[in-house]
Design an enzyme around this catalytic site. Structure first.
Site: not given
Ligand code: PPE
Length: 329
Positions: A172
């Site tokens: 990330k």
């Molecule tokens: N894919 C991406 C590209 C992504 O950024 C997130 C989280 C996810 C999947 C889901 O991952 P998880 O949160 O572990 O279930 N995106 C984060 C950032 C959003 C933002 O705009 O900043 C979030 O949801 O916190």
């Protein structure tokens, strides 16, 4: 002017409301003092990794959802980018619990950021310090208030996700979000709430900030980690909950047109939680509103995070009330 139309995303709900303190390299500093130099390595070269974690108000006080799993992914991201973290998982977990406590919040979004700081110039990170910040603030519903019940309208992006061997999708990293920004801006400009990126081979990957799930004939499909997806903590949560509810689920390559003929489609993410999708490329998904499997998973998910159903996996880390244990320097 470069742009023909207002992109419709400049709304006040995204404005940050400052909280009191931010954790920086082992101590708390005032929100306003969490600044970096413009020549920090991260600014030119995107060398940051981060997390997004939610803390929920439960009947027994604030509780952080899957804190250790998020910190573990942060450690994984830093390992991929050869960034040595000077703190243990325990120390980072304690810092985040304390952060919520010193800011006196019941529910919030926690954003740890690890970045390559100021010192040397040039692509090679060299001797630049690795600085860690953790901030938190109150953050509402990511895709709008009605999204969780009504569902959102989305499109397939003309931008593909990161191809393997370009940028590692399992990390990330800040730089990955340049791709996400292109996807999200294009989608919003064209009147959609979100865009879905396809992987290099053309299979469904994920949203700009969410993983994706597709339901057909009672079975859930989600792209495998090899389809350039972030290994989402909410994704993992839904996989576990579906197992508990006896709903079959497979991690498999998903062709784009599967979205059009699905009974249900939903996004998962820390910010987006579990958000139904009601149309893709203006093709109505199923009945055009939240489907029954999405609703069952939401009920289970929100039941646990709101503290109303038993926390049978130990997903909640309570934030104790009272005086902070860690000195506020
Ligand atoms: N894919 C991406 C590209 C992504 O950024 C997130 C989280 C996810 C999947 C889901 O991952 P998880 O949160 O572990 O279930 N995106 C984060 C950032 C959003 C933002 O705009 O900043 C979030 O949801 O916190």
């Amino acid at each position: 002017f470069f742009f023909q139309a207002e992109d419709g995303i400049r709304d006040n709900t995204r404005m940050l409301t400052p909280t009191e303190k931010i954790w920086f390299n082992g101590r708390f500093i005032p929100w306003e003092e969490a600044r970096i130099h413009v020549l920090s390595h991260v600014v030119s070269y995107g060398s940051s990794i981060f997390e997004g974690i939610r803390c929920y108000a439960t009947p027994s006080g604030p509780a952080i959802f899957r804190l250790r799993e998020h910190i573990r992914r942060m450690v994984d991201s830093s390992k991929i980018y050869r960034m040595e973290l000077p703190y243990s998982i325990d120390q980072l977990a304690e810092a985040m619990v304390e952060l919520v406590r010193v800011n006196k919040l019941q529910s919030c979004y926690i954003r740890p950021i690890v970045l390559r700081g100021y010192g040397e110039m040039g692509v090679h990170p060299g001797a630049n310090p690795i600085d860690i910040y953790v901030a938190c603030w109150e953050w509402g519903k990511y895709l709008g208030e009605e999204a969780l019940a009504e569902g959102v309208d989305v499109c397939i992006s003309s931008w593909a996700r990161l191809a393997p061997n370009t940028l590692p999708a399992l990390a990330k990293a800040g730089g990955n979000y340049l791709n996400s920004q292109l996807i999200r801006m294009e989608a919003n400009l064209n009147g959609y709430a979100e865009g879905i990126g396809l992987d290099e081979a053309g299979f469904v990957s994920e949203g700009s900030g969410e993983n994706i799930f597709v339901v057909r004939d009672g079975k859930i499909h989600t792209p495998p980690l090899g389809a350039s997806v972030l290994p989402g903590i909410t994704r993992d949560t839904v996989i576990r909950l579906a197992g508990d509810l006896g709903i079959p689920l497979v991690e498999t390559l998903i062709p784009r047109e599967m979205l059009y003929i699905a009974d249900e489609v939903f996004f998962t993410g820390t910010a987006a939680e579990i958000s139904p999708v009601r149309s893709v490329d203006r093709i109505v998904v199923g009945a055009g509103r939240r489907g029954p499997i999405t609703e069952r998973l939401q009920k289970e998910f929100f039941g646990v995070i709101d503290g109303l159903k038993p926390d049978r996996y130990g997903w909640l880390t309570p934030v104790p009330a009272g005086q902070p244990a860690m000195a506020e320097k």
